[in-house]
Motif scaffolding. Structure first.
Motif, PDB file in Angstrom:
ATOM      1  N   LEU A  24       0.830  -1.195   0.000  1.00 25.14           N
ATOM      2  CA  LEU A  24       0.000   0.000   0.000  1.00 25.14           C
ATOM      3  C   LEU A  24       0.872   1.256   0.000  1.00 25.14           C
ATOM      4  CD1 LEU A  24      -2.681  -1.086   2.639  1.00 25.14           C
ATOM      5  CD2 LEU A  24      -3.028  -0.900   0.167  1.00 25.14           C
ATOM      6  N   VAL A  25       0.498   2.232  -0.801  1.00 25.55           N
ATOM      7  CA  VAL A  25       1.236   3.498  -0.848  1.00 25.55           C
ATOM      8  C   VAL A  25       0.944   4.271   0.430  1.00 25.55           C
ATOM      9  CG1 VAL A  25       1.588   5.633  -2.139  1.00 25.55           C
ATOM     10  CG2 VAL A  25       0.997   3.525  -3.364  1.00 25.55           C
ATOM     11  N   LYS A  26       1.981   4.717   1.125  1.00 29.66           N
ATOM     12  CA  LYS A  26       1.714   5.346   2.424  1.00 29.66           C
ATOM     13  C   LYS A  26       2.805   6.311   2.832  1.00 29.66           C
ATOM     14  CE  LYS A  26       3.773   1.437   4.918  1.00 29.66           C
ATOM     15  NZ  LYS A  26       3.482   0.215   5.679  1.00 29.66           N
ATOM     16  N   ARG A  27       2.362   7.343   3.481  1.00 28.60           N
ATOM     17  CA  ARG A  27       3.212   8.191   4.310  1.00 28.60           C
ATOM     18  C   ARG A  27       2.757   8.089   5.757  1.00 28.60           C
ATOM     19  NH1 ARG A  27       6.336  12.613   2.077  1.00 28.60           N
ATOM     20  NH2 ARG A  27       6.484  12.422  -0.190  1.00 28.60           N
ATOM     21  N   GLU A  28       1.491   7.711   5.923  1.00 24.35           N
ATOM     22  CA  GLU A  28       0.908   7.515   7.243  1.00 24.35           C
ATOM     23  C   GLU A  28       0.208   6.152   7.256  1.00 24.35           C
ATOM     24  OE1 GLU A  28       1.028   9.742   9.795  1.00 24.35           O
ATOM     25  OE2 GLU A  28       2.019  11.344   8.658  1.00 24.35           O
ATOM     26  N   GLU A  29       0.170   5.534   8.448  1.00 18.25           N
ATOM     27  CA  GLU A  29      -0.507   4.240   8.577  1.00 18.25           C
ATOM     28  C   GLU A  29      -1.176   4.157   9.936  1.00 18.25           C
ATOM     29  OE1 GLU A  29       0.439  -0.212   7.207  1.00 18.25           O
ATOM     30  OE2 GLU A  29       1.935   0.579   8.613  1.00 18.25           O
ATOM     31  N   GLN A  60      -2.129   3.236  -8.650  1.00 17.29           N
ATOM     32  CA  GLN A  60      -1.681   4.404  -7.886  1.00 17.29           C
ATOM     33  C   GLN A  60      -0.197   4.667  -8.118  1.00 17.29           C
ATOM     34  OE1 GLN A  60      -2.645   3.374  -3.852  1.00 17.29           O
ATOM     35  NE2 GLN A  60      -4.735   4.182  -3.961  1.00 17.29           N
ATOM     36  N   ARG A  61       0.600   3.614  -8.063  1.00 16.61           N
ATOM     37  CA  ARG A  61       2.040   3.786  -8.225  1.00 16.61           C
ATOM     38  C   ARG A  61       2.378   4.261  -9.645  1.00 16.61           C
ATOM     39  NH1 ARG A  61       5.049   2.215  -4.045  1.00 16.61           N
ATOM     40  NH2 ARG A  61       4.095   0.897  -2.440  1.00 16.61           N
ATOM     41  N   ALA A  62       1.661   3.754 -10.629  1.00 20.94           N
ATOM     42  CA  ALA A  62       1.903   4.197 -12.000  1.00 20.94           C
ATOM     43  C   ALA A  62       1.567   5.678 -12.166  1.00 20.94           C
ATOM     44  CB  ALA A  62       1.081   3.348 -12.975  1.00 20.94           C
ATOM     45  N   ARG A  66       4.014   8.767 -13.191  1.00 23.04           N
ATOM     46  CA  ARG A  66       3.722   9.690 -14.300  1.00 23.04           C
ATOM     47  C   ARG A  66       3.792  11.137 -13.835  1.00 23.04           C
ATOM     48  NH1 ARG A  66      -0.066   5.559 -15.842  1.00 23.04           N
ATOM     49  NH2 ARG A  66      -1.678   6.514 -14.532  1.00 23.04           N
ATOM     50  N   ARG A  67       3.262  11.404 -12.652  1.00 26.20           N
ATOM     51  CA  ARG A  67       3.268  12.775 -12.136  1.00 26.20           C
ATOM     52  C   ARG A  67       4.699  13.244 -11.854  1.00 26.20           C
ATOM     53  NH1 ARG A  67      -1.810  14.385  -9.619  1.00 26.20           N
ATOM     54  NH2 ARG A  67      -0.689  15.276  -7.847  1.00 26.20           N
ATOM     55  N   ARG A  68       5.508  12.373 -11.284  1.00 25.17           N
ATOM     56  CA  ARG A  68       6.894  12.747 -11.005  1.00 25.17           C
ATOM     57  C   ARG A  68       7.647  13.028 -12.297  1.00 25.17           C
ATOM     58  NH1 ARG A  68       8.253   8.368  -6.194  1.00 25.17           N
ATOM     59  NH2 ARG A  68       7.254   9.541  -4.495  1.00 25.17           N
ATOM     60  N   ALA A  69       7.393  12.210 -13.318  1.00 25.15           N
ATOM     61  CA  ALA A  69       8.054  12.415 -14.604  1.00 25.15           C
ATOM     62  C   ALA A  69       7.665  13.754 -15.209  1.00 25.15           C
ATOM     63  CB  ALA A  69       7.700  11.277 -15.563  1.00 25.15           C
ATOM     64  N   ALA A  70       6.450  14.220 -14.861  1.00 28.57           N
ATOM     65  CA  ALA A  70       5.976  15.506 -15.368  1.00 28.57           C
ATOM     66  C   ALA A  70       6.366  16.654 -14.457  1.00 28.57           C
ATOM     67  CB  ALA A  70       4.457  15.466 -15.548  1.00 28.57           C
TER      68      ALA A  70
END
Length: 504
Positions: A24-29, A60-62, A66-70
């Motif tokens: 799961l993508v997370k900064r908080e859990e 989500q990870r994809a 994509r956003r980081r590449a942009a």
């Protein structure tokens, strides 16, 4: 030979819970440990939850990539919700066959019943999840922010009790802030040696892509071995520990009971860390270990205990000074083996990363002059004990007062919420803890105990250091290391597939 994706299994990412394979993508859990009070209410409640699948996590990870590449650095909302159950929880839900499968012995006993095997503190003394506060399951909630998690709680889980469950305990974790993002509280890069996973999605894409599928088909990124998925989820081929190569396909990890297909065991442990005390001890150990021929600074001593510099650079590749070109994120942080350090003069045998992932190290003195074949066989054995780790730090950052005093403030508890997914509790998690981390003679006689996660009733444990300048095994210091990580409670869970949850 290039990577043949058609020879790898198709993974049912549409029903595998998201935290198992991609994570799961997370900064908080937030972990909500619960008890089932009324199964007739709980079953329709849990069946109606929007559990996050592996397919959704991959999307989500994809999108994040994509956003980081942009050049878009804004946080993407990534709400995640998974669920897992203890043996008592699955029994309360009427799952058949749990008492008949011998491979479920550790799961049935629970972590509190395995303290002798794990050398853990007495379960009666655990402050969390001990036998006085039994639980039936855990909700795993993740997000980019705590507000996002609380939105998920309010929308799908509240009010507590309405779905036939009660809250027993909760744990909250957070990724540490920049520039120590991804580092645990002692300051070292954590989770940088996750295994890659063979297999493809229903759409035909590899779960773990190869950086060089033509010339290096057995790795994802540099040094990241691709493992068969049955090590981490039931119903797929796993590793072959006796195979001539790490890539040799092993038998299918058959689910002990039918409902366990596409699911995995979840191991949870709360590990508290005494950070200022660790830092003081590192300085004292450096003085003890240092000689004119092999000078040891406090920074180097810490790296020898862990096996990496705080940056993530491997000690075996940079034994006397940190090297930013090998740090976490460089792509080279896992591109190493222990083949050129058989005598442990560069990286101590008992260093945390060597204890928990010995790679191609040949145990003991069974093979003084290992060949390429025996080294590959040694790594094939190692890879059959890997875990898919999903831990996260908890607690506040070190305070100024604690740093000055060298003493932890009891009101400022911090540490690691360790979690991992496996298909064999005994051969993966318990094996690593008992046979490697806690064993003073693994991988070589007198190596010492893992100074980070090693468990022992003794106040100090042995640790044989390195001699990176002289490269003389006789110069390695014999040290005694105190404990700075305390296991405060844990449990064994099972995370079923979304399909299995719907069929309860």
């Amino acid at each position: 030979m290039s990577r043949d994706l058609h020879a790898e299994p198709t993974l049912d990412t549409r029903v595998i819970q998201g935290d198992i394979l991609p994570g799961l993508v997370k900064r908080e859990e937030l972990l909500l440990f619960f008890r089932i009070e009324d199964p007739t209410l709980f079953v329709p409640f849990v069946q109606g939850l929007p559990l996050t699948t592996a397919a959704e996590v991959l999307e989500q990870r994809a999108e994040i990539a994509r956003r980081r590449a942009a050049g878009i650095e804004d946080l993407l909302p990534t709400p995640g919700l998974n669920v897992a159950f203890t043996y008592a929880g699955l029994t309360a839900l009427g799952v058949d066959g749990l008492d008949d499968a011998p491979e479920l012995a550790e799961f049935r006993a629970g972590m509190a019943g395995r303290t002798d095997v794990l050398s853990d503190p007495p379960a009666a003394d655990w402050p969390v999840l001990g036998p006085t506060a039994p639980v039936d399951g855990v909700f795993v909630l993740t997000g980019a922010t705590r507000a996002e998690i609380d939105d998920t709680v309010a929308l799908h889980l509240a009010p507590v009790g309405s779905g036939g469950w009660s809250l027993v305990h909760e744990e909250a974790g957070s990724v540490r802030p920049e520039p120590v993002h991804g580092h645990e509280h002692f300051g070292y890069a954590d989770g940088v040696s996750q295994p890659g996973v063979r297999g493809r999605t229903p759409g035909g894409d590899p779960l773990t892509a190869s950086a060089d599928p033509v010339n290096d088909p057995d790795h994802g990124g540099p040094g990241q071995r691709l493992l068969w998925p049955g090590e981490f989820v039931f119903g797929y081929p796993g590793q072959n520990p006796a195979g001539p190569k790490v890539s040799t396909r092993g038998p299918v990890s058959r689910p002990p009971v039918p409902m366990m297909r596409n699911g995995a065991f979840l191991v949870f442990r709360r590990l508290s860390q005494r950070v200022p005390e660790f830092d003081l001890a590192v300085k004292a150990l450096a003085v003890t270990a240092s000689t004119a021929d092999n000078p040891v600074s406090a920074t180097l001593m810490g790296a020898q205990l862990v096996g990496r510099w705080k940056s993530g650079a491997p000690l075996v590749m940079s034994p006397t000074a940190d090297n930013p070109t090998l740090a976490e994120g460089s792509g080279q942080e896992n591109a190493f083996t222990f083949a050129k350090d058989r005598d442990g003069t560069l990286c101590p045998y008992a260093a945390h990363v060597r204890k928990t992932y010995p790679r191609d190290d040949t145990p003991f003195d069974e093979d003084p002059e290992p060949t390429a074949e025996t080294v590959e066989l040694a790594e094939a054995r190692t890879q059959s004990h890997r875990m898919m780790r999903r831990g996260i730090s908890f607690g506040p950052e070190l305070t100024h007062a604690e740093a000055l005093s060298g003493t932890s403030d009891p009101a400022q508890a911090r540490g690691l919420l360790f979690a991992c997914y496996v298909t064999s509790i005994a051969d993966q998690f318990e094996f690593v803890q008992q046979s490697w981390a806690d064993n003073p003679s693994f991988a070589h006689p007198g190596s010492g105990v893992d100074p980070v996660i090693g468990q022992s009733a003794d106040p100090t444990t042995p640790f044989r250091g390195a001699a990176p300048v002289t490269l003389d095994p006789g110069d390695r210091p014999e040290l005694a290391v105190s404990h700075f990580v305390t296991m405060e409670g844990g449990e064994y869970f099972f995370a079923p597939s979304v399909r299995a949850v719907r069929a309860l």
